[in-house]
Design a protein around this motif. Sequence first.
Motif, PDB file in Angstrom:
ATOM      1  N   GLN A   1       1.271  -1.132   0.268  1.00 13.21           N
ATOM      2  CA  GLN A   1       0.434   0.332   0.307  1.00 13.21           C
ATOM      3  C   GLN A   1       0.770   1.513  -0.006  1.00 13.21           C
ATOM      4  O   GLN A   1       0.578   2.471  -0.807  1.00 13.21           O
ATOM      5  N   CYS A   2       2.343   1.186   1.144  1.00 15.60           N
ATOM      6  CA  CYS A   2       2.772   2.267   1.237  1.00 15.60           C
ATOM      7  C   CYS A   2       4.169   2.767  -0.605  1.00 15.60           C
ATOM      8  O   CYS A   2       4.211   3.706  -0.907  1.00 15.60           O
ATOM      9  N   ILE A   3       3.596   1.426  -1.426  1.00 20.10           N
ATOM     10  CA  ILE A   3       4.894   1.568  -2.680  1.00 20.10           C
ATOM     11  C   ILE A   3       3.753   2.053  -3.704  1.00 20.10           C
ATOM     12  O   ILE A   3       3.986   3.222  -3.845  1.00 20.10           O
ATOM     13  N   ALA A   4       2.737   1.552  -3.589  1.00 17.46           N
ATOM     14  CA  ALA A   4       1.526   1.551  -4.688  1.00 17.46           C
ATOM     15  C   ALA A   4       0.878   3.098  -4.603  1.00 17.46           C
ATOM     16  O   ALA A   4       0.138   3.690  -5.901  1.00 17.46           O
ATOM     17  N   TYR A   5       1.067   3.599  -3.865  1.00 20.84           N
ATOM     18  CA  TYR A   5       0.476   5.262  -3.330  1.00 20.84           C
ATOM     19  C   TYR A   5       0.885   6.336  -3.988  1.00 20.84           C
ATOM     20  O   TYR A   5       1.661   6.207  -4.182  1.00 20.84           O
ATOM     21  N   ARG A   6       0.059   7.089  -5.157  1.00 19.90           N
ATOM     22  CA  ARG A   6       0.516   7.315  -5.703  1.00 19.90           C
ATOM     23  C   ARG A   6       1.216   7.059  -7.529  1.00 19.90           C
ATOM     24  O   ARG A   6       2.258   8.201  -7.320  1.00 19.90           O
ATOM     25  N   ALA A   7       1.286   6.357  -6.790  1.00 20.08           N
ATOM     26  CA  ALA A   7       2.586   5.225  -7.918  1.00 20.08           C
ATOM     27  C   ALA A   7       1.842   5.387 -10.045  1.00 20.08           C
ATOM     28  O   ALA A   7       0.960   5.154  -9.706  1.00 20.08           O
TER      29      ALA A   7
END
Length: 900
Positions: free
Chosen positions: A367-373
């Motif tokens: 979730q941290c990696i994919a945030y606004r990714a």
Amino acid sequence: EVCKLESVPLDFGDYHPLKPITVTESKTKKMNRKGSTSSTSSSSSSSMMDPLSSVLDGTDPLSLFAAAADPVTTTDSTRKKRDKDDSSAVGSDFEPWSSKRGDILARYTTTEKLSIVSGKTTTTGSAVSEKVRTRLEELDDLEEGSQKELLNLTQQDYMNRIEELNQSLKDAWSSDQKVKALKIVIQCSKLLSDTTVIQFYPSKFVLITDILDTFGKLVYERILSMCVENRVSLPDNFSPESVNDTAKETCLNWFFKIASIRELIPRLYPCQVRLSEGISECLPRLTSMIRGIGDPLVAVYARAYLCRVGMEVAPQLKESLNKNFFDFLLTFKQIHGDTVQNQLVVQCVEIPLYLTLYSPAIDWILQCIAYRAPEVLLTEMMERCKKLGNNALLLNSVMSAFRAEFIAARSMDFIGMIKECDESGFPKHLLFRSLGLNLALADPPESDRLQILNEAWKVITKLKNPQVSYCPFCLPSESVFRKREVNTVLADVIKHMTPDRAFEDAYPQLQSIIQKVITYIHDFSLLFSVEKFLPFLDMFQKENVRVEVCKCIMESFINALTLEDEKRMLAALINGFIKMVSFGRDFEQQLSFYVEARSMFCNLEPVLVQLIHSVNQLAMETRKVMRGNHSRKTAAFVRACVAFCFITIPSLNSIFTRLNLYLHSGQVALANQCLSQADAFFKAAVSLVPEVPKMISVDGKMRPSDAFLLEFLCNFFSTLLVVPDHPEQGVLFLVRGLLNVIQDYTWEDNSDDKVRIYTNVLHLLSAMAQEAYIYRVDKVDSNDSLYGGDSKFLAEINKLCETVIAQILDHLKTLGKEETLKRQSQLALYFFNTILAHGDLRNNKLNQLSVNLWNLAQKHGFADTKTMVKTLEYIKRRSKQPEMSHFTDLALRLPLQSRT
């Protein structure tokens, strides 16, 4: 460069890093932190050197780090970079950790016994100043009794103990026992290396990190408070240049304490507090430190915590987040190694259950990696999953983390990866469920939609107990599957859930299916035209669940934004249904149904009105059926019905609806001998009269309310005749209260309704003066029985009559102007007829008043001659009846004036 480690050859022999080692004691001169070089001499007490001490030659690495860097100096480029980074702060669209906490604690539970061990904390042999050495010795010197092990704790006992430690931490901190507070944090951190009850580990992680969060906050706030100078606090986005030397010294001191802890996990977790300058170097270093944790489950949760802290202090540093995940992928094969497998055998934990323990940590990291990714990152993640053999656990977390639009666009690619996954470790139906949850939020390519459903259905329909997977696929989005597909899905669910009454264990999942269906089918008629929808509802056979589902369905079609016409139509349908529901002579069940219906349709006034009428009818039916039997039980039930009405009526908006229902419910209470409850209804009606507005909406048009109020009061007077006086309220207390309200009410200037109401009051008072009332309520003693024609009671009636008559005459006098003479004539004749019908004309004063009213009606030529002639003829006919001779004299005194 000063801190860089030199490569030193080591003779490992039988050396193992986890074996006990002897610490090298070093003596160091106290030096200026910024200044000169240090001079050291050391002596070893063991033939085996501590590799850390031998490499560093007794020098404290943090001291060297502090000496090598000037923390005050910050270049303009660094400041610009920080300003740029601030724009990447986490927004409200990022789901916080706190929202996941409750789910984890509820999901990962255990019935096995737990233990908490308070171990001794040791420190390295770095050369330190005497002040630091004293602090380190305090850390080593644990409190007496801290070595004990608390065994055989239940899960709740364990959670209570953790909460006690959290409170002890706060108490120690508030009492300025900072070392004790740190010891508590160290002890708690050590618990994160314990996986003896492995299925509880995610919940343990949540509980322990709560304590770490508390500690980090306390340390940060203390250091921040030292930056307040001249009562001026630091701004929210302060820079290191703004921090004074005292605060910097204290901050370094805390890191020196933590860095002196030998064990990795107690040293690693407390380090993850709020940082500012140098965070871009600290995060990769901490990420690398986690590689030293041997247990893959413990390591992945340590990475999750580091990512959590990283998102709080530096969300723009995506590379550190990615590195944590990629490091996890490199060590993922450890899960299938002998060490983990042996541990699972000892604890009797199957590999599918064990893999689910990783989900919260992996989901959070992703979730941290994919945030606004960008979307390209998803492509990279999918490729890495393929290299690992389409690992189902990782694939599930990827689908849960990235934006639904990205997942939906690649839905067929994900289906292909799901089909190739090994089902032994992670069930495929859970993967389809995760995919379905994304399709419920975003549409896949139109050409793929039917194929998606077919591929998912091949897996789902093979499951023996497939309820957990149906929900997301029953209606992925509004435009994906329509009535025919929904009907097919519902039919298949019924087919799987009906045998052995499997639906009884799947009510939450079945409710989710209903919620998904009604979320996207907005047409009430279309929903009930789905052939299998009603048979699907029949599976909800538990009463409270069925009611909840029906409530959910109705609320989806009835809300505060529904148009009034639609509300009326729906209310009519619901009222028709309510009238059809009958539980026979089970009156209590019938009332329970009405109570539940009230809670469901509280925003539909017509339904509430119908429920009040139905409950009043139920009370009357109960009285009729149970007459003479179980009198106490019947009375209690009737009182319950009365209470239902009394608390429901105030929720209605229409004031005349409330007035009429108060009157009706009071009549029902009176008929059931509930006298105090009847008084309460009538008092409520009296107190509501002053709130009647001058204009009300009738069929969408604004009309004067006087006529409606007159109609209500006339009905009210008819009821008051049989209402007995309360022994503590005085004679005719309800009548007196109502007269006061009528007197104070502000009437329209051109309205004569006040006089018409007063004449109706005279009708009531005349009836009350009779020896026997013209009607009564069964088993209720009215005032004719209570007072028995007592002279004092009759005197009170006469006083009220005189007061009312005076009010009427005053009003007639105000109509003496030319423009109101016609109204005066009509009211005078109306009042004359009242006296003629209800007064005792043998009374000389009353007889003379009637003659005066007759003359006033004709005085200005506005009286209708035909009406006057018929009235006089009536009087003459009455005079011929027995004991009515006084009417003969009256007729002679009433002249007819002709119009000229």
